[in-house]
Enzyme design. Structure first.
Site, PDB file in Angstrom:
ATOM      1  N   ASP A 254      23.858 -12.179   2.845  1.00 36.91           N
ATOM      2  CA  ASP A 254      24.098 -13.075   1.713  1.00 36.91           C
ATOM      3  C   ASP A 254      25.582 -13.124   1.356  1.00 36.91           C
ATOM      4  O   ASP A 254      26.128 -14.171   1.017  1.00 36.91           O
ATOM      5  CB  ASP A 254      23.261 -12.591   0.525  1.00 36.91           C
ATOM      6  CG  ASP A 254      23.360 -13.520  -0.670  1.00 36.91           C
ATOM      7  OD1 ASP A 254      23.488 -13.028  -1.799  1.00 36.91           O
ATOM      8  OD2 ASP A 254      23.338 -14.745  -0.481  1.00 36.91           O
TER       9      ASP A 254
ATOM     10  N   MET B 189       9.231   4.530   4.237  1.00 41.97           N
ATOM     11  CA  MET B 189       9.283   3.118   3.829  1.00 41.97           C
ATOM     12  C   MET B 189      10.473   2.871   2.911  1.00 41.97           C
ATOM     13  O   MET B 189      11.105   1.819   2.967  1.00 41.97           O
ATOM     14  CB  MET B 189       7.985   2.696   3.138  1.00 41.97           C
ATOM     15  CG  MET B 189       6.782   2.524   4.053  1.00 41.97           C
ATOM     16  SD  MET B 189       7.096   1.614   5.567  1.00 41.97           S
ATOM     17  CE  MET B 189       7.619   0.028   4.924  1.00 41.97           C
ATOM     18  N   GLU B 190      10.785   3.849   2.068  1.00 44.87           N
ATOM     19  CA  GLU B 190      11.923   3.710   1.162  1.00 44.87           C
ATOM     20  C   GLU B 190      13.225   3.606   1.962  1.00 44.87           C
ATOM     21  O   GLU B 190      14.107   2.804   1.655  1.00 44.87           O
ATOM     22  CB  GLU B 190      11.972   4.891   0.198  1.00 44.87           C
ATOM     23  CG  GLU B 190      11.011   4.799  -0.988  1.00 44.87           C
ATOM     24  CD  GLU B 190       9.543   5.010  -0.655  1.00 44.87           C
ATOM     25  OE1 GLU B 190       9.222   5.329   0.519  1.00 44.87           O
ATOM     26  OE2 GLU B 190       8.702   4.843  -1.560  1.00 44.87           O
TER      27      GLU B 190
ATOM     28  N   HIS C 101       2.700   4.250  -1.781  1.00 49.63           N
ATOM     29  CA  HIS C 101       2.511   4.925  -3.068  1.00 49.63           C
ATOM     30  C   HIS C 101       3.824   4.977  -3.826  1.00 49.63           C
ATOM     31  O   HIS C 101       4.860   5.242  -3.218  1.00 49.63           O
ATOM     32  CB  HIS C 101       2.049   6.365  -2.848  1.00 49.63           C
ATOM     33  CG  HIS C 101       0.708   6.465  -2.211  1.00 49.63           C
ATOM     34  ND1 HIS C 101       0.509   6.381  -0.851  1.00 49.63           N
ATOM     35  CD2 HIS C 101      -0.510   6.634  -2.762  1.00 49.63           C
ATOM     36  CE1 HIS C 101      -0.781   6.494  -0.586  1.00 49.63           C
ATOM     37  NE2 HIS C 101      -1.427   6.642  -1.723  1.00 49.63           N
TER      38      HIS C 101
ATOM     39  N   LEU D  11       0.809  -1.212   0.000  1.00 45.05           N
ATOM     40  CA  LEU D  11       0.000   0.000   0.000  1.00 45.05           C
ATOM     41  C   LEU D  11       0.847   1.270   0.000  1.00 45.05           C
ATOM     42  O   LEU D  11       0.343   2.368   0.202  1.00 45.05           O
ATOM     43  CB  LEU D  11      -0.973  -0.017   1.175  1.00 45.05           C
ATOM     44  CG  LEU D  11      -1.891  -1.255   1.154  1.00 45.05           C
ATOM     45  CD1 LEU D  11      -2.807  -1.257   2.361  1.00 45.05           C
ATOM     46  CD2 LEU D  11      -2.703  -1.320  -0.123  1.00 45.05           C
TER      47      LEU D  11
END
Ligand code: AMP
Ligand code: MG
Length: 604
Positions: free
Chosen positions: A574, A559-560, A525, A523
């Site tokens: 990793d 969020m970024e 944007h 959700l």
């Protein structure tokens, strides 16, 4: 080099409005009327009913009032009249005639009682609500009187005026005709769409694009041809077309290449000249008139975006002039840029953009692919931005001129907000069109439990509509750490991680992840990312990761920042997992943010 204005002036000086012709109404859309139009009839043509109901004498039903018991009036129904019929039976005192919408008012009647206010009877009718003289009657000539001028010469015919012309009795009109235009694509590489491509070949999109663009601006394409890079063929085709059409458009073969035969073949034919215009895209342009009828010929560049922009800047104004319209065909508006844009020095840039309007005005998002071969990005755009020659750099929020290419991007009429489906699985749920941070709880009427802004009461997901929020500069920082063994830390410090430079890879992965955030977080944007910094520091027992992300948009960029830290951390794991099986990510969090409605914040 010529300026855009100079080249356009040459073109407009060479074209003239065409003389009028009489055309059927059905062919007249978008054309300029060359005569004053007088109505041949009264509108309405005769007194008629606005309702299905009963024609009465209002005095007979005066006292009927649904609020007063026993006040209803019953009248005998002495006849019936429908639209298209002639009212032969008069309404005498104490009588009613059943009547349909559009039907002629019977003699004697002075009002209509609508059927909803009656018992709907056919022999006799009970009238429950009285009317006054003239109720629901449409008098003759109320709208238009026969003989009055309803449209003046110079009017442009649109759908509403077609209605008026038809209603006032005009089946044909005197108008300036549509220019008949020939389109010629040149290039040895071209194959018609649908045809098989051999190595080195491409589909001819320009001739189809130009045909569509001509149609959009009211012209007709009478010929659409594709020819190879053969100068004598170009000349032969142009000479033939010059006898048959009102304008010729060619595409391709006008730049500096070895096979740019259009330029070589047509230079000096009629008044045709090839020039360079201070414009990007669309620098090379050919124009002149050919043949005995001085037919304007536009030799447009071959790159599809250049050809399209050249059409908008030069061809459309010329065709509109030929049609008797004002040359400028696109509404020029002011818009704010949603992100920065660079433009070449000394040339007007016509940038392609996606524009939308909200309560604060227009916002334009320049498409990513501004080079002249990006057809997909051209098709995504709904606007052209006009960046003046002297401007080389524009920041987010700067104001520029914009030509809107179609009706899209504007604010939807209010009723569309109510019918926009949210998702396929939930046709009953409607997206809210407000920046209300809590639209869902209110929308669903849910009263217990916490109000969820991203989930409705029925559990369906909801991406908050942020269109009416302000675009502001925003920044967010996030941090986290990867706990590591002493061996792993030593390997990182000495650059001896077997897989390679783990820290560099982690940094790049973090930056890359920022661009994918809206795909990963359902959700979130999609927003314009203006800058990303990812720092990794090797401490004694961990790698500290920190990311700072910047935007100018309507919603935050936390969020970024979190995604950058998380993906950098995962990538680090990793890279070192052969050295340290127990590497562990901890403490991923936002540490600072600035901009936006909720203001600045930082952890410390
Ligand atoms: P030209 O101006 O002929 O050198 O063409 C410039 C570029 O536009 C080349 O990459 C051509 O392949 C391309 N091009 C030319 N004509 C067309 C066309 N009709 N449709 C699509 N691309 C074209
Ligand atoms: Mg070519």
């Amino acid at each position: 080099m010529l300026s855009v204005e100079e080249h356009l002036a040459t073109i407009l000086a060479a074209v003239r409005p065409a003389g009028p012709v009489r055309l059927a109404l059905s062919d007249s859309l978008g054309l300029v009327l060359c005569e004053d139009i007088r109505s041949l009839v009264d509108l309405p043509g005769f007194d008629n009913s606005a309702m299905d109901g009963y024609a009465v004498r209002s005095a007979d039903v005066e006292g009927a009032d649904p609020a007063v018991q026993g006040s209803a009036v019953t009248l005998p129904v002495v006849g019936e009249v429908a639209a298209g019929g002639v009212a032969t039976i008069p309404v005498r005192p104490g009588e009613a005639v059943r009547i349909m919408t559009g039907a002629m008012l019977p003699r004697g009647a002075d009002a209509i009682v609508k059927v909803e206010d009656t018992d709907g009877g056919t022999e006799s009718v009970e009238i429950r609500e009285g009317v006054v003289v003239g109720t629901s009657v449409r008098p003759a000539g109320e709208d238009v009187r026969a003989g009055t001028v309803v449209l003046q010469a110079g009017s442009v015919i649109d759908a509403r005026r077609v209605a008026l012309l038809a209603a006032t009795g005009h089946g044909d009109v005197l108008v300036r005709p549509r220019p008949r235009v020939a389109v010629v694509s040149t290039g040895a590489e071209l194959v018609a769409p649908g045809g098989r491509l051999e190595p080195g070949q491409i589909h001819d999109s320009n001739s189809h694009m130009l045909e569509a663009a001509l149609s959009e601006c009211g012209a007709v394409t009478t010929h659409r041809l594709t020819i190879g890079d053969d100068g004598s063929e170009v000349v032969r085709v142009v000479e033939q077309l010059a006898e048959q059409v009102d304008a010729i458009l060619t595409s391709g073969g006008v730049s500096m290449g070895a096979y740019d035969v259009v330029k070589e073949a047509l230079r000096g034919r009629g008044t045709v000249d090839f020039v360079q215009v201070r414009m990007q895209p669309g620098k090379p342009q050919g124009f002149g008139t050919v043949g005995e009828r001085d037919v304007p010929l536009f030799a447009l560049p071959g790159n599809p975006v250049s050809a399209y922009v050249s059409f908008e800047v030069f061809v459309r104004p010329a065709l509109r002039t030929m049609m008797g319209l004002l040359p400028a065909g696109r509404p020029a508006l002011k818009t704010r840029l949603m992100h920065q844009l660079r433009a070449p020095a000394g040339r007007i840039q016509i940038a392609r953009a996606v524009a939308a309007q909200d309560a604060s005005g227009w916002h334009a998002d320049p498409v990513w692919g501004q080079a002249s071969h990006f057809i997909a990005d051209l098709s995504r755009a709904n606007a052209l931005l006009v960046i003046p020659a002297e401007v080389t750099e524009l920041a987010a929020g700067d104001e520029v001129e914009m030509w809107l290419l179609d009706g899209s991007g504007g604010r939807a009429p209010f009723w569309q907000n109510a019918v926009r489906p949210l998702n396929g699985g939930d046709p009953g749920a409607f997206a809210q069109d407000s920046a209300d941070p809590d639209p869902v709880a209110r929308d669903s009427g849910a009263s217990d439990g916490p109000a969820l802004t991203h989930v409705r009461a029925d559990g369906s997901a909801h991406m908050v509509d942020i269109s009416s929020k302000e675009v502001t500069a925003r920044e967010a920082s996030a941090a986290g750490r990867v706990l590591l063994s002493a061996d792993a830390v030593a390997a990182l410090r000495s650059g001896n991680v077997p897989k390679g430079d783990a820290l560099a890879v982690a940094r790049i992965a973090g930056i890359q992840a920022v661009k994918r955030t809206p795909e990963l977080i359902p959700l979130a944007h999609p927003i314009a990312v203006h800058g990303v910094d990812v720092d990794v520091d090797v401490a004694d027992d961990a790698v500290e990761i920190r990311a700072t992300v910047r935007t100018a948009d309507r919603t935050g960029i936390e969020m970024e920042a979190l995604t950058a830290v998380t993906v950098a951390a995962l990538t680090l794991i990793d890279m070192v997992k052969a050295v340290d099986k127990h590497a562990r990510i901890t403490d991923v969090r936002v540490i600072a943010k600035s901009g936006g409605r909720s203001g600045d914040w930082s952890e410390s």
